[in-house]
Design an enzyme around this catalytic site. Sequence first.
Site, PDB file in Angstrom:
ATOM      1  N   GLY A 193      -3.392  -1.157 -16.982  1.00 60.18           N
ATOM      2  CA  GLY A 193      -3.278   0.099 -16.239  1.00 60.18           C
ATOM      3  C   GLY A 193      -1.913   0.252 -15.604  1.00 60.18           C
ATOM      4  O   GLY A 193      -1.769   0.143 -14.391  1.00 60.18           O
ATOM      5  N   GLY A 200      -0.058   2.783 -14.887  1.00 66.38           N
ATOM      6  CA  GLY A 200       0.138   4.195 -14.559  1.00 66.38           C
ATOM      7  C   GLY A 200       1.051   4.264 -13.360  1.00 66.38           C
ATOM      8  O   GLY A 200       2.082   3.591 -13.301  1.00 66.38           O
ATOM      9  N   GLY A 243       0.401   0.885 -11.005  1.00 67.88           N
ATOM     10  CA  GLY A 243       0.649  -0.302 -11.831  1.00 67.88           C
ATOM     11  C   GLY A 243       2.109  -0.432 -12.227  1.00 67.88           C
ATOM     12  O   GLY A 243       2.649  -1.544 -12.330  1.00 67.88           O
ATOM     13  N   LYS A 283      -9.979   1.046   4.373  1.00 71.50           N
ATOM     14  CA  LYS A 283      -9.506   1.975   3.331  1.00 71.50           C
ATOM     15  C   LYS A 283     -10.685   2.695   2.680  1.00 71.50           C
ATOM     16  O   LYS A 283     -10.610   3.884   2.366  1.00 71.50           O
ATOM     17  CB  LYS A 283      -8.697   1.185   2.289  1.00 71.50           C
ATOM     18  CG  LYS A 283      -8.163   1.995   1.124  1.00 71.50           C
ATOM     19  CD  LYS A 283      -6.769   2.509   1.367  1.00 71.50           C
ATOM     20  CE  LYS A 283      -6.348   3.559   0.370  1.00 71.50           C
ATOM     21  NZ  LYS A 283      -5.251   3.237  -0.473  1.00 71.50           N
ATOM     22  N   ASN A 334     -11.219   6.690   2.253  1.00 75.79           N
ATOM     23  CA  ASN A 334     -11.404   7.300   0.933  1.00 75.79           C
ATOM     24  C   ASN A 334     -12.750   8.012   0.818  1.00 75.79           C
ATOM     25  O   ASN A 334     -12.848   9.075   0.204  1.00 75.79           O
ATOM     26  CB  ASN A 334     -11.309   6.238  -0.170  1.00 75.79           C
ATOM     27  CG  ASN A 334      -9.873   5.814  -0.421  1.00 75.79           C
ATOM     28  OD1 ASN A 334      -8.949   6.582  -0.224  1.00 75.79           O
ATOM     29  ND2 ASN A 334      -9.671   4.582  -0.844  1.00 75.79           N
ATOM     30  N   ASN A 378     -11.611  11.786   0.193  1.00 76.86           N
ATOM     31  CA  ASN A 378     -11.515  12.138  -1.234  1.00 76.86           C
ATOM     32  C   ASN A 378     -12.538  13.171  -1.697  1.00 76.86           C
ATOM     33  O   ASN A 378     -12.159  14.207  -2.242  1.00 76.86           O
ATOM     34  CB  ASN A 378     -11.608  10.868  -2.087  1.00 76.86           C
ATOM     35  CG  ASN A 378     -10.239  10.269  -2.349  1.00 76.86           C
ATOM     36  OD1 ASN A 378      -9.359  10.932  -2.846  1.00 76.86           O
ATOM     37  ND2 ASN A 378     -10.059   9.022  -1.989  1.00 76.86           N
TER      38      ASN A 378
HETATM   39  N1  NAP Z   1      -1.178   6.473  -7.336  1.00 81.13           N
HETATM   40  C1  NAP Z   1      -1.229   6.069  -6.065  1.00 81.13           C
HETATM   41  O1  NAP Z   1      -0.382   6.425  -5.243  1.00 81.13           O
HETATM   42  C2  NAP Z   1      -2.325   5.111  -5.602  1.00 81.13           C
HETATM   43  C3  NAP Z   1      -2.284   4.666  -4.281  1.00 81.13           C
HETATM   44  C4  NAP Z   1      -3.257   3.770  -3.832  1.00 81.13           C
HETATM   45  C5  NAP Z   1      -4.241   3.330  -4.710  1.00 81.13           C
HETATM   46  N2  NAP Z   1      -4.275   3.796  -5.986  1.00 81.13           N
HETATM   47  C6  NAP Z   1      -5.336   3.293  -6.862  1.00 81.13           C
HETATM   48  O2  NAP Z   1      -4.739   2.602  -7.941  1.00 81.13           O
HETATM   49  C7  NAP Z   1      -5.563   2.736  -9.112  1.00 81.13           C
HETATM   50  C8  NAP Z   1      -4.698   3.333 -10.210  1.00 81.13           C
HETATM   51  O3  NAP Z   1      -4.306   4.636  -9.796  1.00 81.13           O
HETATM   52  P1  NAP Z   1      -3.068   5.382 -10.444  1.00 81.13           P
HETATM   53  O4  NAP Z   1      -2.811   6.563  -9.619  1.00 81.13           O
HETATM   54  O5  NAP Z   1      -1.975   4.426 -10.705  1.00 81.13           O
HETATM   55  O6  NAP Z   1      -3.747   5.835 -11.831  1.00 81.13           O
HETATM   56  P2  NAP Z   1      -3.038   6.330 -13.156  1.00 81.13           P
HETATM   57  O7  NAP Z   1      -1.647   6.793 -12.880  1.00 81.13           O
HETATM   58  O8  NAP Z   1      -4.009   7.234 -13.829  1.00 81.13           O
HETATM   59  O9  NAP Z   1      -2.899   5.000 -13.984  1.00 81.13           O
HETATM   60  C9  NAP Z   1      -3.974   4.380 -14.624  1.00 81.13           C
HETATM   61  C10 NAP Z   1      -3.426   3.757 -15.887  1.00 81.13           C
HETATM   62  O10 NAP Z   1      -4.487   3.043 -16.517  1.00 81.13           O
HETATM   63  C11 NAP Z   1      -4.308   3.187 -17.898  1.00 81.13           C
HETATM   64  N3  NAP Z   1      -5.547   2.878 -18.606  1.00 81.13           N
HETATM   65  C12 NAP Z   1      -6.718   3.569 -18.609  1.00 81.13           C
HETATM   66  N4  NAP Z   1      -7.615   2.974 -19.423  1.00 81.13           N
HETATM   67  C13 NAP Z   1      -6.990   1.887 -19.944  1.00 81.13           C
HETATM   68  C14 NAP Z   1      -7.374   0.883 -20.873  1.00 81.13           C
HETATM   69  N5  NAP Z   1      -8.589   0.867 -21.424  1.00 81.13           N
HETATM   70  N6  NAP Z   1      -6.491  -0.081 -21.205  1.00 81.13           N
HETATM   71  C15 NAP Z   1      -5.264  -0.077 -20.658  1.00 81.13           C
HETATM   72  N7  NAP Z   1      -4.813   0.852 -19.777  1.00 81.13           N
HETATM   73  C16 NAP Z   1      -5.680   1.830 -19.432  1.00 81.13           C
HETATM   74  C17 NAP Z   1      -3.863   4.617 -18.068  1.00 81.13           C
HETATM   75  O11 NAP Z   1      -3.199   4.762 -19.285  1.00 81.13           O
HETATM   76  P3  NAP Z   1      -3.179   6.195 -20.044  1.00 81.13           P
HETATM   77  O12 NAP Z   1      -2.850   7.218 -19.004  1.00 81.13           O
HETATM   78  O13 NAP Z   1      -2.122   6.010 -21.054  1.00 81.13           O
HETATM   79  O14 NAP Z   1      -4.540   6.339 -20.591  1.00 81.13           O
HETATM   80  C18 NAP Z   1      -2.900   4.769 -16.899  1.00 81.13           C
HETATM   81  O15 NAP Z   1      -1.601   4.392 -17.276  1.00 81.13           O
HETATM   82  C19 NAP Z   1      -6.717   3.634  -8.696  1.00 81.13           C
HETATM   83  O16 NAP Z   1      -7.831   2.859  -8.318  1.00 81.13           O
HETATM   84  C20 NAP Z   1      -6.183   4.393  -7.502  1.00 81.13           C
HETATM   85  O17 NAP Z   1      -7.201   4.850  -6.631  1.00 81.13           O
HETATM   86  C21 NAP Z   1      -3.334   4.664  -6.460  1.00 81.13           C
END
Ligand code: NAP
Length: 303
Positions: free
Chosen positions: A20, A22, A25, A186, A190, A194
Amino acid sequence: MQHSGHTGAHETPGRWHILGAGRIGTLAACYLQRAGAETIVVRPGPAHTRRVSLVFDRETTSATKKLELTVKPATDCGPITLLLVACKTPYTEAALARLPLTDSATVVRLQNGLGSLDSRLKPGQRLIEGVTASAVMSQTEDTLRVVAENATTFGGGPRPTWFDGLAEHWPGLAWAADIRPVQWRKLVVNAALNPLTAIHDVPNGALLERPDLRAEMTTLIDEADTVLARLDQSWPANSHASVADVVRATAGNTSSMRADIHAGAITEIAAINGWLLQRAEELGLDLPAHRRIVARVHALEPK
Ligand SMILES: NC(=O)c1ccc[n+]([C@@H]2O[C@H](COP(=O)([O-])OP(=O)(O)OC[C@H]3O[C@@H](n4cnc5c(N)ncnc54)[C@H](OP(=O)(O)O)[C@@H]3O)[C@@H](O)[C@H]2O)c1
């Protein structure tokens, strides 16, 4: 004592696989690379190199970091001893099932919500839970904007040998032997913020501005505090002020669940309010506001 990260007092964090890569990550991959770690993103499809820019918003300046990520499918990624899980919670179980984790692998779960990896690891494997208040947004397909670099906590048990070397290069990263209070704080934020912002399609600040939403938020917090206090009598059960602080600090922001609904994606409600409902059921408690809100969010998700 000298702290050079790569060659100084601390151990280099080694080879990390990332599930992941994204928004959050990729930020973690950036810090891992800064600390001298090798990073391999595990993703279905052909192996390739992904180039991504991270734009860091800082108070007086913004800096751009260009990152190269090696991406490999699970069949070709080699044995995994250190894994960072940062995909959204609904995809975790299926994605993890295909990974070649070693019998003594360490898995760091950097996700919102709780429970997505519970009972998924073997007895010799270690789960480290991560909670971050940092925020990363997508700007273009290959540019991410790091909106805030805030506190991140890893924890659960003794600090691993690689941790200090990583913490030196990850702003605000700290270890907590007992991570549960950090996770629960947290979780309550959330669970209140959310679903309400997603259902009513409002920015976070509306939860304090609109009396109807404020009342709904108050009930959700009370119910969450009730179940958490039953799980642990030392839980202070007074989360209203800390939730209000987050709402105020992020008043203009769109919550991740609101963004997921806009994007037509499955949300993380099962790992947030759903986790609270499961614990409540085990305790013979009813949480009517959480029950209703989970159903309302599911009704907005793609079928
Ligand atoms: N973004 C923030 O600021 C933030 C802050 C605090 C906590 N979080 C938490 O962090 C987590 C991730 O959030 P995010 O915002 O980073 O999400 P995101 O941008 O949607 O990233 C998730 C990633 O996971 C990948 N993925 C999905 N299914 C997969 C699989 N089967 N194998 C490999 N990769 C896979 C997706 O790839 P594809 O898109 O290519 O499918 C995407 O790159 C969540 O639980 C969120 O609540 C995020």
